[in-house]
Design an enzyme around this catalytic site. Structure first.
Site, PDB file in Angstrom:
ATOM      1  CE  LYS A   1     -79.655  33.837   6.940  1.00  0.00           C
ATOM      2  NZ  LYS A   1     -78.706  34.595   7.760  1.00  0.00           N
TER       3      LYS A   1
ATOM      4  CG  ASP B   1     -74.978  36.440  11.482  1.00  0.00           C
ATOM      5  OD1 ASP B   1     -74.411  35.329  11.510  1.00  0.00           O
ATOM      6  OD2 ASP B   1     -76.203  36.569  11.309  1.00  0.00           O
TER       7      ASP B   1
HETATM    8  C1  BGC Z   1     -76.911  30.962   8.428  1.00  0.00           C
HETATM    9  C2  BGC Z   1     -75.817  31.348   9.374  1.00  0.00           C
HETATM   10  C3  BGC Z   1     -76.172  32.655  10.063  1.00  0.00           C
HETATM   11  C4  BGC Z   1     -77.552  32.557  10.682  1.00  0.00           C
HETATM   12  C5  BGC Z   1     -77.973  33.838  11.381  1.00  0.00           C
HETATM   13  C6  BGC Z   1     -78.259  30.961   9.108  1.00  0.00           C
HETATM   14  O1  BGC Z   1     -79.276  30.718   8.204  1.00  0.00           O
HETATM   15  O2  BGC Z   1     -76.665  29.671   7.901  1.00  0.00           O
HETATM   16  O3  BGC Z   1     -74.593  31.472   8.718  1.00  0.00           O
HETATM   17  O4  BGC Z   1     -75.218  32.935  11.035  1.00  0.00           O
HETATM   18  O5  BGC Z   1     -78.490  32.241   9.708  1.00  0.00           O
HETATM   19  O6  BGC Z   1     -77.989  34.903  10.520  1.00  0.00           O
END
Ligand code: BGC
Length: 510
Positions: free
Chosen positions: A195, A230
């Site tokens: 992200k 999360d």
């Molecule tokens: C992460 C996860 C997370 C998800 C939602 C992803 O980019 O790898 O660990 O749960 O985003 O936040």
């Protein structure tokens, strides 16, 4: 008419013919260009098509990959991470707990008061702040110092309003929403960033330790006693309110899912013993991949330009961080074919300038002349006045991209249900009368959190519609999607509470 008059008349006629032919030529060129743009749209529609047969293939691929990820480390693109959470909160948790929620666009601090009875979250207070962009790509110390300082501000502020005794040590649950290899229920190593976060020195380090050290640097007396994803927080809250909750999905900036698995099905960890016989598995489904996923050239370009190419392929087709940018790429492609968008806007070349909430606003614009669409195209992309037919085209692009995302998310959810026998094929009582047995399909709740699902009505509608199409009219009513507001944060506090009360470590890792 004299000679001069004749000449003038001829001149005028010639000029009129030239103007007319220029206009006709322009109209013809415009028509051809418009046809090319429509072709771009058709290609997008074909490339993003998700008929139910294809969704069923995705369902199967998801459940096969889940199995492969449970058999061996690295056996699948799905990491299927152990969470060390085997007992979800029972409802008897009591007291005041804190939570930090880091992972999306915002960073949140919560104080949660638990009343000791199921569904007795007496109250919670949330402070939400955006994460400054430079901290997402700086050093771990900068990031954790910022978090600890914000936490300190929060605690100091509430000291004036709460009756927390200064001698009592505060207990903290930390929701850290990135792939983490847990070493216990309160510690774990960061595997990689997603992200848009890129903080190299953090990869391979213990996340709780970094936070605990920053907390000490700021002179706070707080103990990190739960480290969770999360999805796990959302599942904990879902289960706290409704015991039929078996899985949780995040549909926000990023996407992921977790679910309750039988410990003996986690083959890569043979001999794993938990008192409940279960373990929550963090799938990290954002990295799921299958040849059945409908991928377009826009997805490939987005991936190649991202800080993590060949990674998080499913997430890049589904989550809020990326949808707006896929739409931007399609509009850019269209604007190369046709000047309908006016002089090619340089803003259109800026990655992520068209954020998903703006895309959702355009998609859901119900004014007759699509005023919101025109406004966003003008304010964000600096396009001049855009004709109505082009505004409609933009709405159609948003629709195609969102529809694909929501339907793939639905297929992912059914993939989980299939893996645990709750998709109607394994979870129903056997018997001659199929109709009667189907009605015995166990009630199954999937907790969902994330702005993409909660704030984007059409996304939600497409997802629900696809769930019904895949599961069928009879089974679908047994599967309930429940929104958990602030689930990831409240869940961390709940798990911090249940860890602080459970005295024995009841997990044996061979
Ligand atoms: C992460 C996860 C997370 C998800 C939602 C992803 O980019 O790898 O660990 O749960 O985003 O936040």
């Amino acid at each position: 008419m004299g000679k001069l008059g004749v000449k003038l008349a001829v001149g005028c006629a010639v000029a009129a013919c030239v103007v007319a032919s220029v206009m006709v030529g322009r109209r013809v060129r415009r028509k051809r260009a418009w046809r090319r743009v429509m072709r771009v749209l058709e290609e997008l529609e074909e490339g993003c098509a998700t008929p139910v047969e294809r969704l069923r293939q995705v369902v199967d691929a998801m459940s096969v990959e889940m199995h492969a990820g449970l058999v061996s480390e690295g056996g699948s693109k799905l990491k299927m991470l152990l969470t060390f959470v085997h007992n979800l909160p029972s409802g008897s948790e009591k007291g005041t707990y804190y939570a930090l929620d880091l992972g999306g666009t915002n960073f949140r601090i919560l104080r949660v008061q638990l009343g000791g009875q199921r569904s007795a979250i007496i109250g919670h207070y949330v402070d939400s702040r955006p994460i400054p962009q430079h901290l997402m790509t700086g050093t771990s110390e900068e990031l954790f110092d910022f978090i600890a300082l914000s936490l300190k501000d929060f605690v100091e502020m509430e000291e004036n309003i709460s009756e927390h005794s200064p001698s009592e040590r505060r207990e903290l649950g930390f929701t850290f929403s990135f792939p983490v290899k847990q070493t216990s229920s309160s510690s774990g190593i960061l595997i990689k960033w997603t992200k848009g976060f890129v903080i190299e020195d953090m990869v391979g380090r213990d996340v709780s330790e970094c936070l605990q050290q920053a907390i000490s640097r700021k002179g706070l007396d707080m103990r990190v006693n739960a480290l969770i994803n999360d999805t796990v927080g959302t599942l904990a809250v879902g289960h706290y309110h409704d015991e039929d909750t078996v899985a949780a999905v995040i549909l926000g900036t990023g996407t992921n899912a977790c679910y309750l698995e039988r410990a003996d099905a986690i083959i890569k960890c043979q001999g794993l013993l938990t008192t409940s016989g279960d373990m929550v598995v963090n799938m990290e489904w954002g990295n799921f991949w299958s040849a059945h996923l409908p991928r377009t050239s826009y997805d490939m370009d987005l991936d190649a330009d991202s800080p993590n190419p060949y990674d998080q392929g499913f997430e890049k087709m589904i989550s809020g961080m990326y949808l707006g940018d896929i739409v931007r790429r399609v509009i850019l492609r269209m604007s190369e074919e046709l000047d309908v968008f006016g002089p090619e806007s340089s803003k259109l070349h800026v990655p992520f300038i068209l954020r998903t909430p703006l895309m959702a606003t355009m998609h859901e614009d119900d004014t007759p002349d699509l005023r919101e669409v025109a406004k966003i195209l003008r304010d964000t992309l600096e396009f001049p006045e855009i004709p109505l037919n082009v505004r409609k085209l933009v709405v159609r692009v948003c629709d195609v991209v969102t529809c694909r995302a929501a339907r793939l998310a639905a297929a992912g959810i059914v993939g989980i249900l299939k893996k645990i026998g709750r998709d109607g094929s394994g979870g129903i009582a056997s018997g001659k009368n199929e109709g009667a047995s189907r009605s015995k399909m166990r009630r199954t709740v999937v907790a969902v959190e994330g702005g993409l699902f909660t704030n984007y009505t059409l996304f939600r509608e497409y997802l629900n519609e696809a769930m019904t199409q895949i599961l069928g009219e009879e089974i679908a009513p047994s599967v309930i999607i429940k929104v958990m507001e602030d689930g990831s944060g409240i869940g961390a506090a709940l798990l911090a509470a249940s860890h602080s009360t459970s005295s024995v470590d009841t997990i044996q890792i061979p």
